[in-house]
Design an enzyme around this catalytic site. Structure first.
Site, PDB file in Angstrom:
ATOM      1  N   ASP A 122       0.808  -1.226   0.000  1.00  0.00           N
ATOM      2  CA  ASP A 122       0.000   0.000   0.000  1.00  0.00           C
ATOM      3  C   ASP A 122       0.837   1.271   0.000  1.00  0.00           C
ATOM      4  OD1 ASP A 122       0.989  -0.431   2.471  1.00  0.00           O
ATOM      5  OD2 ASP A 122      -0.910  -0.334   3.542  1.00  0.00           O
ATOM      6  N   LYS A 131       6.134   6.502  18.237  1.00  0.00           N
ATOM      7  CA  LYS A 131       5.264   7.655  18.462  1.00  0.00           C
ATOM      8  C   LYS A 131       5.840   8.666  19.461  1.00  0.00           C
ATOM      9  CE  LYS A 131       1.149   5.318  17.056  1.00  0.00           C
ATOM     10  NZ  LYS A 131       0.740   4.040  17.007  1.00  0.00           N
ATOM     11  N   ASP A 183       1.442   6.488   1.942  1.00  0.00           N
ATOM     12  CA  ASP A 183       0.926   5.227   2.476  1.00  0.00           C
ATOM     13  C   ASP A 183      -0.590   5.265   2.249  1.00  0.00           C
ATOM     14  OD1 ASP A 183       0.049   3.155   4.085  1.00  0.00           O
ATOM     15  OD2 ASP A 183       0.445   4.225   5.962  1.00  0.00           O
TER      16      ASP A 183
HETATM   17  P1  GTP Z   1      -5.402  -1.775   8.293  1.00  0.00           P
HETATM   18  O1  GTP Z   1      -6.293  -2.845   8.814  1.00  0.00           O
HETATM   19  O2  GTP Z   1      -6.175  -0.619   7.766  1.00  0.00           O
HETATM   20  O3  GTP Z   1      -4.319  -1.364   9.225  1.00  0.00           O
HETATM   21  O4  GTP Z   1      -4.651  -2.339   6.963  1.00  0.00           O
HETATM   22  P2  GTP Z   1      -3.699  -3.617   6.807  1.00  0.00           P
HETATM   23  O5  GTP Z   1      -4.386  -4.815   7.345  1.00  0.00           O
HETATM   24  O6  GTP Z   1      -3.317  -3.676   5.359  1.00  0.00           O
HETATM   25  O7  GTP Z   1      -2.458  -3.312   7.709  1.00  0.00           O
HETATM   26  P3  GTP Z   1      -1.193  -2.395   7.416  1.00  0.00           P
HETATM   27  O8  GTP Z   1      -1.567  -1.233   6.574  1.00  0.00           O
HETATM   28  O9  GTP Z   1      -0.551  -2.107   8.712  1.00  0.00           O
HETATM   29  O10 GTP Z   1      -0.300  -3.410   6.581  1.00  0.00           O
HETATM   30  C1  GTP Z   1       0.868  -3.014   5.884  1.00  0.00           C
HETATM   31  C2  GTP Z   1       1.124  -4.020   4.782  1.00  0.00           C
HETATM   32  O11 GTP Z   1       1.275  -5.339   5.320  1.00  0.00           O
HETATM   33  C3  GTP Z   1      -0.032  -4.097   3.810  1.00  0.00           C
HETATM   34  O12 GTP Z   1       0.541  -4.222   2.532  1.00  0.00           O
HETATM   35  C4  GTP Z   1      -0.803  -5.334   4.245  1.00  0.00           C
HETATM   36  O13 GTP Z   1      -1.440  -5.967   3.138  1.00  0.00           O
HETATM   37  C5  GTP Z   1       0.306  -6.218   4.789  1.00  0.00           C
HETATM   38  N1  GTP Z   1      -0.130  -7.096   5.886  1.00  0.00           N
HETATM   39  C6  GTP Z   1      -0.588  -6.723   7.107  1.00  0.00           C
HETATM   40  N2  GTP Z   1      -0.850  -7.806   7.862  1.00  0.00           N
HETATM   41  C7  GTP Z   1      -0.549  -8.893   7.089  1.00  0.00           C
HETATM   42  C8  GTP Z   1      -0.621 -10.326   7.317  1.00  0.00           C
HETATM   43  O14 GTP Z   1      -1.008 -10.817   8.379  1.00  0.00           O
HETATM   44  N3  GTP Z   1      -0.219 -11.118   6.295  1.00  0.00           N
HETATM   45  C9  GTP Z   1       0.227 -10.620   5.102  1.00  0.00           C
HETATM   46  N4  GTP Z   1       0.577 -11.483   4.143  1.00  0.00           N
HETATM   47  N5  GTP Z   1       0.289  -9.279   4.849  1.00  0.00           N
HETATM   48  C10 GTP Z   1      -0.086  -8.441   5.842  1.00  0.00           C
END
Ligand code: GTP
Length: 347
Positions: free
Chosen positions: A109, A160, A220
Site C-alpha cells: 500500500d 510515536k 501510504d
Molecule cells: P489496516 O487494517 O487498515 O491497518 O490495513 P492492513 O491490514 O493492510 O495493515 P497495514 O496497513 O498495517 O499493513 C501493511 C502491509 O502489510 C499491507 O501491505 C498489508 O497488506 C500487509 N499485511 C498486514 N498484515 C498482514 C498479514 O497478516 N499477512 C500478510 N501477508 N500481509 C499483511
C-alpha cells in the site's frame, strides 16, 4: 559475483480495515489508483533483477490469483496462500521456501518514487544485513521514528515520540532489502510483526541495519484520506484535470476527479475531487465532493454527498444529503476484523 535472480515479497494479506467499506469486497492491494490496481505500481517499481514476485496473501487471495491470471508481466508471480494472517514478519517467514538469497519485502500500500536498484547499491556498499527505506514526515508523533547515524546505520526506533523527543523525522517507508540470514530471527507459524519484533532484535544483535533515504514522493495508501490524496497528487503530477476510464457517458461537470470504466453521469450533476469506480451511475442534479463511489453503485438524483465513501453495489436514495459518512448496507465478510489488527507504519 552479482546474482541475476532475485525475489520480492509483496505483503498483500492485510484486511485494510481503515479502507472499509471498499475492502469489504476487495483485496486492499487491488483497489484502483487512477484506474490501475495499487499492486501494479509495486510490480512496475521492481528492478529487472527481480524475476519472482511472491504475493504474501490471505484475505481475498482468490481475487489476487484471478487478477494475475489475466494480467501480463514478465515476472513469475506466486500467490503464497497464508493459512491465517501471520503478520508482516510471519508472512516473510512463510515465503522462505521461495527465497534464494537476498530479497525485497514491500508493503503493498505504498506509492512512491523509491528507486530499488539504488537501494540495493546502498545496501551492498554498507555490507548491510537489512536496509529499510526511510521517508521524512512533519508530524512524527504518529509513527515509529528511526534513530540514525550519519552513515545511515539505524540504532533504534522510537515509537510515536513527542515532536521534541524525536531522534529524527524519518519513518519506515515500507520497503526493505534483506539478507536471507534475517529469516533465522523469525519463528515459524506465529503472528509476528517485522517492524515491532524482528527489526529491533536485528538492531540489537548487529550494527548492519541501515536506513536508505530517498527524495520525490511517498504515500501510504492506508486510509480513505490518503486514498483521495494520492489521486489529487497524481492528477497534478500528470497535469490532468480529470482522469477518465473507457465508455464514460457524461452529462455533468467534473473537476479533479478520477472516473473508472463504464460510468454514467447524469444531467446537471457536479463532481469534484472524488473517485468514481467502474460501472457506477450518478443520476441527474447530484453534487459529489471529496468522496469515493464504489463499483456498480448508484447515487440517485438530487443527492449531495461530501466526504462520503459508498461501498460497492450500494444504492444511495434520491435527495440524500450526507457528509463524512461510510455507506454500507450489506453483510460484512465474516472474517473481517471488528478493529484494526496492527498498523506497521502509523497514521
Ligand atoms: P489496516 O487494517 O487498515 O491497518 O490495513 P492492513 O491490514 O493492510 O495493515 P497495514 O496497513 O498495517 O499493513 C501493511 C502491509 O502489510 C499491507 O501491505 C498489508 O497488506 C500487509 N499485511 C498486514 N498484515 C498482514 C498479514 O497478516 N499477512 C500478510 N501477508 N500481509 C499483511
Amino acid at each position: 559475483m552479482v546474482k541475476l535472480r532475485m525475489e520480492a515479497i509483496i505483503l498483500s494479506g492485510g484486511f485494510g480495515t481503515r479502507l472499509r467499506p471498499l475492502t469489504y469486497t476487495r483485496a486492499k492491494s487491488l483497489l484502483p489508483i487512477m484506474n490501475k490496481p495499487m499492486i501494479s505500481y509495486l510490480i512496475e517499481m521492481l528492478p529487472d533483477t527481480v524475476d519472482t514476485v511472491i504475493l504474501a496473501a490471505n484475505y481475498k487471495k482468490h481475487q489476487l490469483e484471478e487478477y494475475f491470471e489475466r494480467s501480463n508481466t514478465d515476472k513469475t508471480i506466486i500467490v503464497n496462500d497464508e493459512p491465517k494472517p501471520l503478520g508482516t514478519g510471519g508472512a516473510v517467514k512463510f515465503a522462505e521456501k521461495y527465497l534464494t538469497d537476498e530479497f525485497f519485502v514491500l508493503n503493498s500500500d505504498i506509492i512512491c518514487s523509491l528507486n530499488l536498484s539504488d537501494m540495493i547499491a546502498f545496501h551492498r556498499k554498507h555490507n548491510a544485513v537489512a536496509t529499510i527505506s526511510l521517508w521524512p514526515v512533519e508530524n512524527v508523533s504518529e509513527f515509529g521514528v528511526a534513530e540514525i547515524q550519519e552513515n545511515g546505520n539505524i540504532t533504534k526506533f522510537v515509537e510515536k515520540p513527542k515532536q521534541e523527543d524525536a531522534p529524527s523525522n524519518l519513518i519506515n517507508a515500507g520497503a526493505y532489502f534483506l539478507e536471507s540470514s534475517i529469516l533465522d530471527y523469525i519463528e515459524t507459524g506465529r503472528l509476528i510483526s517485522m517492524e515491532k519484533e524482528i527489526f529491533p532484535q536485528i538492531i540489537t544483535d548487529t550494527e548492519r541495519f541501515y536506513g536508505y533515504q530517498f527524495k520525490g514522493y511517498w504515500m501510504d495508501i492506508g486510509r480513505i484520506r490518503s486514498y483521495l490524496d494520492i489521486h489529487q497528487y497524481l492528477l497534478t503530477k500528470q497535469n490532468e484535470n480529470n482522469h477518465l476510464g473507457k465508455n464514460l457517458l457524461n452529462n455533468g461537470t467534473l473537476n479533479k476527479t478520477v472516473v473508472g470504466n463504464d460510468v454514467i453521469i447524469g444531467k446537471n450533476s457536479k463532481i469534484e475531487k472524488s473517485i468514481i469506480l467502474d460501472n457506477a451511475i450518478i443520476e441527474d442534479n447530484t453534487f459529489i465532493s471529496h468522496s469515493v463511489i464504489g463499483e456498480n453503485s448508484t447515487v440517485c438524483s438530487k443527492s449531495q454527498l461530501s466526504g462520503v465513501v459508498v461501498g460497492d453495489n450500494e444504492q444511495i436514495g434520491t435527495n440524500t444529503i450526507e457528509e463524512n459518512k461510510l455507506f454500507w448496507t450489506q453483510e460484512i465478510p465474516k472474517e473481517f476484523p471488528k478493529k484494526q489488527i496492527g498498523n506497521v507504519i502509523g497514521g
